[in-house]
Scaffold this active site. Sequence first.
Site: not given
Length: 104
Positions: A29, A32
């Site tokens: 991600c 993230c």
Amino acid sequence: MVKHINSEELETLLKGEKPVVCDFWATWCGPCRMLAPVFEEVSEQFADKAVFVKVDVDENESAAAKYGISSIPNVILFKDGKPAASNLGFVPAAALEEFVKDNL
């Protein structure tokens, strides 16, 4: 230093005295990975008031399912063992600071 923990460790921490701020994330991600240094920075400011941890949703599907994580990054602040507030997506340090301060 933010500790990477698993589902069982999270449940144990939630039984403690301090609030827990958990970043639910995954290695693939992009947002993230962008949030990681911000989360680390904010964790240092509030280290005396809360426990900051990260849980990889791919490795800990039970925690992701239990707390309804369908999008990441999702930072959840737990108080008294229960989710008290959540913040979805990447945010700059000032916004994450405000989120933590307002919900502690």
